[in-house]
Design a protein around this motif. Structure first.
Motif, PDB file in Angstrom:
ATOM      1  N   GLY A  34      -0.494   5.705  -7.765  1.00  0.00           N
ATOM      2  CA  GLY A  34      -1.185   4.622  -6.928  1.00  0.00           C
ATOM      3  C   GLY A  34      -0.599   3.174  -6.895  1.00  0.00           C
ATOM      4  O   GLY A  34       0.202   3.032  -7.763  1.00  0.00           O
ATOM      5  N   LYS A  35      -1.315   2.283  -6.345  1.00  0.00           N
ATOM      6  CA  LYS A  35      -0.557   0.972  -6.317  1.00  0.00           C
ATOM      7  C   LYS A  35      -0.627   0.140  -7.390  1.00  0.00           C
ATOM      8  O   LYS A  35       0.479  -0.395  -7.831  1.00  0.00           O
ATOM      9  CB  LYS A  35      -1.429   0.142  -5.101  1.00  0.00           C
ATOM     10  N   ALA A  37       2.794  -1.194  -9.428  1.00  0.00           N
ATOM     11  CA  ALA A  37       3.027  -2.535  -9.756  1.00  0.00           C
ATOM     12  C   ALA A  37       3.346  -2.779 -11.187  1.00  0.00           C
ATOM     13  O   ALA A  37       4.003  -3.636 -11.850  1.00  0.00           O
ATOM     14  CB  ALA A  37       1.608  -3.454  -9.427  1.00  0.00           C
ATOM     15  N   ALA A  38       2.484  -1.699 -12.223  1.00  0.00           N
ATOM     16  CA  ALA A  38       2.849  -1.778 -13.619  1.00  0.00           C
ATOM     17  C   ALA A  38       4.432  -1.644 -13.796  1.00  0.00           C
ATOM     18  O   ALA A  38       4.892  -2.068 -14.821  1.00  0.00           O
ATOM     19  CB  ALA A  38       1.983  -0.748 -14.256  1.00  0.00           C
ATOM     20  N   THR A  59       0.788  -1.100  -0.016  1.00  0.00           N
ATOM     21  CA  THR A  59       0.081  -0.111   0.053  1.00  0.00           C
ATOM     22  C   THR A  59       0.958   1.108   0.109  1.00  0.00           C
ATOM     23  O   THR A  59       2.215   1.198   0.362  1.00  0.00           O
ATOM     24  CB  THR A  59      -1.011  -0.112   1.221  1.00  0.00           C
ATOM     25  N   THR A  60       0.239   2.445  -0.493  1.00  0.00           N
ATOM     26  CA  THR A  60       1.256   3.586  -0.424  1.00  0.00           C
ATOM     27  C   THR A  60       1.622   3.970   0.971  1.00  0.00           C
ATOM     28  O   THR A  60       2.703   4.431   1.275  1.00  0.00           O
ATOM     29  CB  THR A  60       0.416   4.710  -0.935  1.00  0.00           C
ATOM     30  N   ARG A  61       0.673   3.649   1.953  1.00  0.00           N
ATOM     31  CA  ARG A  61       0.983   4.115   3.271  1.00  0.00           C
ATOM     32  C   ARG A  61       2.280   3.086   3.791  1.00  0.00           C
ATOM     33  O   ARG A  61       3.196   3.659   4.677  1.00  0.00           O
ATOM     34  CB  ARG A  61      -0.177   3.718   4.231  1.00  0.00           C
ATOM     35  N   ARG A  62       1.933   1.946   3.596  1.00  0.00           N
ATOM     36  CA  ARG A  62       3.228   0.966   3.875  1.00  0.00           C
ATOM     37  C   ARG A  62       4.616   1.198   3.029  1.00  0.00           C
ATOM     38  O   ARG A  62       5.571   1.337   3.894  1.00  0.00           O
ATOM     39  CB  ARG A  62       2.788  -0.470   3.581  1.00  0.00           C
ATOM     40  N   LEU A  63       4.330   1.686   2.051  1.00  0.00           N
ATOM     41  CA  LEU A  63       5.629   1.842   1.185  1.00  0.00           C
ATOM     42  C   LEU A  63       6.258   3.320   1.631  1.00  0.00           C
ATOM     43  O   LEU A  63       7.387   3.186   1.921  1.00  0.00           O
ATOM     44  CB  LEU A  63       5.306   2.027  -0.400  1.00  0.00           C
ATOM     45  N   ALA A  64       5.458   4.185   1.901  1.00  0.00           N
ATOM     46  CA  ALA A  64       6.054   5.432   2.530  1.00  0.00           C
ATOM     47  C   ALA A  64       6.724   5.127   3.849  1.00  0.00           C
ATOM     48  O   ALA A  64       7.877   5.923   4.000  1.00  0.00           O
ATOM     49  CB  ALA A  64       4.637   6.514   2.724  1.00  0.00           C
ATOM     50  N   ALA A  65       6.253   4.353   4.684  1.00  0.00           N
ATOM     51  CA  ALA A  65       6.852   4.078   6.023  1.00  0.00           C
ATOM     52  C   ALA A  65       8.396   3.157   5.502  1.00  0.00           C
ATOM     53  O   ALA A  65       9.483   3.390   6.520  1.00  0.00           O
ATOM     54  CB  ALA A  65       6.068   3.030   6.765  1.00  0.00           C
TER      55      ALA A  65
END
Length: 213
Positions: free
Chosen positions: A56-57, A61-62, A35-41
């Motif tokens: 976005g996600k 992924a693409a 998720t963007t939240r998880r990636l940001a962290a």
């Protein structure tokens, strides 16, 4: 170094870090965890910074898939170069393809699910995607029988490889039968069919959908 050049390099590096973090997280926990939240962290960027690079996600992924397709094209190319003759080439490419799907399972999952809205066997596909399909075409086209459509033959070859890859990873197909399953597929392709005509066996005036050639 000009300011614009430095900024472009910094932007490219941020994108690389985002894609690497997404791939590693997907490999460890699956794409649901990305998720963007998880990636940001994970990479210590704010979510607005992530959104300044990717919408976005699915866009992340693409980008991971397009990057991975460059590797997917390179490995079969090496396998074809080492194969002894055109009839051994499909087997070498198939084995390499299946090995890639098993080793890079998170990437392969993104390639083959609605998570990524990318064209594949079309001229609109990104160049690395077309290159990956082009390697399959190059392995199959020389053994096409007279009258065969090399494009459709390549697509059939690909679906024959893709079909077992996903359910085998999930346990729906038995792992112990993998080699026999692959041998059966290759036997149907490399075992029959006359060599293609000198013009490559393509219908005249038609461009190969996967490679755009």
């Amino acid at each position: 170094m000009p300011i614009q050049t430095r900024r472009e390099r910094e932007r490219a590096e941020r994108e690389r870090l985002i894609m690497t973090a997404a791939r590693e997280l997907a490999e460890a926990e699956g794409w649901d965890a990305v998720t963007t939240r998880r990636l940001a962290a994970e990479i210590e960027y704010s979510q607005p910074v992530l959104y300044s690079h990717f919408k976005g996600k699915s866009a992340i992924a693409a980008a991971v898939v397009v990057q991975g397709c460059a590797d997917l094209a390179a490995e079969p190319a090496s396998a074809r170069a080492e194969a002894r003759g055109v009839r051994e080439s499909p087997a070498a490419v198939a084995e390499t393809y299946m090995s890639f799907a098993r080793r890079r399972s998170a990437l392969y999952a993104a390639m083959c699910t609605p998570l990524v809205n990318l064209p594949f066997a079309t001229e609109e596909a990104p160049e690395p995607v077309r290159a990956a399909f082009g390697e399959l075409f190059a392995a199959v086209q020389p053994i096409a029988a007279e009258g065969d459509d090399p494009d459709l033959l390549t697509e059939t070859f690909w679906t024959g490889l893709h079909g077992p890859a996903t359910p085998m990873r999930s346990g729906r197909l038995p792992e112990h039968a993998h080699e026999r399953r692959l041998a059966l597929l290759i036997g149907r392709f490399a075992g029959g069919g006359a060599p293609a005509a000198a013009d490559g066996g393509r219908p005249h005036g038609r461009r190969h959908r996967a490679t755009g050639l």
